[in-house]
Design a protein around this motif. Sequence first.
Motif, short mmCIF file in Angstrom:
data_model
loop_
_atom_site.label_atom_id
_atom_site.label_comp_id
_atom_site.label_asym_id
_atom_site.label_seq_id
_atom_site.Cartn_x
_atom_site.Cartn_y
_atom_site.Cartn_z
N VAL A 1 1.02 -1.21 -0.01
CA VAL A 1 0.11 -0.10 -0.02
C VAL A 1 0.71 1.24 -0.05
CG1 VAL A 1 -1.48 1.27 1.37
CG2 VAL A 1 -1.93 -1.06 1.34
N VAL A 2 1.90 1.34 1.00
CA VAL A 2 2.80 2.46 0.95
C VAL A 2 3.53 2.68 -0.46
CG1 VAL A 2 4.95 3.20 1.77
CG2 VAL A 2 3.16 2.28 3.40
N LYS A 3 3.81 1.73 -1.09
CA LYS A 3 4.38 1.86 -2.68
C LYS A 3 3.27 1.93 -3.65
CE LYS A 3 7.39 -1.93 -1.53
NZ LYS A 3 7.96 -3.12 -1.69
N GLY A 4 2.23 2.35 -3.19
CA GLY A 4 1.19 2.35 -4.34
C GLY A 4 0.63 1.09 -5.00
N ALA B 1 -5.20 0.94 -4.84
CA ALA B 1 -4.48 2.11 -5.21
C ALA B 1 -4.94 2.75 -6.43
CB ALA B 1 -2.91 1.38 -5.35
N LYS B 2 -5.30 1.93 -7.47
CA LYS B 2 -5.81 2.59 -8.96
C LYS B 2 -7.26 3.45 -8.46
CE LYS B 2 -4.24 -0.55 -12.28
NZ LYS B 2 -4.59 -1.81 -13.05
N GLU B 3 -8.03 2.84 -7.77
CA GLU B 3 -9.14 3.76 -7.39
C GLU B 3 -8.88 4.86 -6.66
OE1 GLU B 3 -12.15 1.44 -5.41
OE2 GLU B 3 -11.53 -0.37 -6.39
N ARG B 4 -7.85 4.97 -5.79
CA ARG B 4 -7.61 6.12 -4.92
C ARG B 4 -6.85 6.94 -5.90
NH1 ARG B 4 -5.20 3.68 -1.31
NH2 ARG B 4 -2.99 3.63 -1.99
N MET B 5 -6.01 6.75 -6.90
CA MET B 5 -5.42 7.42 -7.87
C MET B 5 -6.35 8.07 -8.92
SD MET B 5 -2.38 7.97 -6.51
CE MET B 5 -1.93 9.03 -7.90
N GLN B 6 -7.25 7.35 -9.09
CA GLN B 6 -8.14 7.79 -10.08
C GLN B 6 -9.30 8.69 -9.23
OE1 GLN B 6 -10.42 4.24 -11.15
NE2 GLN B 6 -8.91 3.83 -12.95
N ALA B 7 -9.47 8.69 -8.16
CA ALA B 7 -10.05 9.80 -7.44
C ALA B 7 -9.43 10.98 -7.27
CB ALA B 7 -10.75 9.14 -6.00
N ARG B 8 -8.36 10.96 -6.89
CA ARG B 8 -7.25 11.92 -6.77
C ARG B 8 -7.34 12.75 -8.01
NH1 ARG B 8 -2.35 11.60 -2.78
NH2 ARG B 8 -2.16 13.78 -3.66
N GLN B 9 -7.08 12.13 -9.22
CA GLN B 9 -7.22 12.64 -10.48
C GLN B 9 -8.42 13.33 -10.70
OE1 GLN B 9 -4.32 12.97 -12.64
NE2 GLN B 9 -5.65 14.60 -13.54
N LYS B 10 -9.60 12.67 -10.62
CA LYS B 10 -10.88 13.25 -10.71
C LYS B 10 -10.95 14.52 -9.95
CE LYS B 10 -15.99 12.07 -10.78
NZ LYS B 10 -16.41 13.59 -10.67
N ALA B 11 -10.45 14.40 -8.75
CA ALA B 11 -10.70 15.57 -7.93
C ALA B 11 -10.03 16.93 -8.53
CB ALA B 11 -10.65 15.27 -6.49
N TRP B 12 -8.69 16.41 -9.00
CA TRP B 12 -8.02 17.55 -9.56
C TRP B 12 -8.60 18.01 -10.87
CZ3 TRP B 12 -4.04 20.75 -8.53
CH2 TRP B 12 -3.28 21.23 -9.61
#
Length: 119
Positions: A75-78, A83-94
């Motif tokens: 998890v720490v290394k992504g 991890a994919k869902e979290r990164m997609q959510a961050r990208q969507k928020a951005w």
Amino acid sequence: MMFGPPDDKSPNTAQSMRWRIKRDTNDDLRQKFVDITVPQAEAIGLTVPDAALKWNEERGAYDFGEVDWEEFYAVVKGEGPVAKERMQARQKAWDDGAWVREAARVHAEKRAAAKLAAE
């Protein structure tokens, strides 16, 4: 896992304790969390999903199962399960916030122009 790696694998714990950045080690925090939350969970009828969980009368604290540290480091290394869902959510928020950043930029430019005009 949420309190970080075990103390023997946490390179900054000793220094953080010396500098008083941390008052408790990761292992101490984990133990306190278990000792506080297990009775709360039981009080509302929940069962903690840890087959090794049991009250240790001698220590006056709960014993609990080993944490899956491989999963923690993944998890720490992504590489964790979400991890994919979290990164997609961050990208969507951005992406969704682009209009706010643009509006702030335009507003700042207008204020700067008005200030120059007033001088």
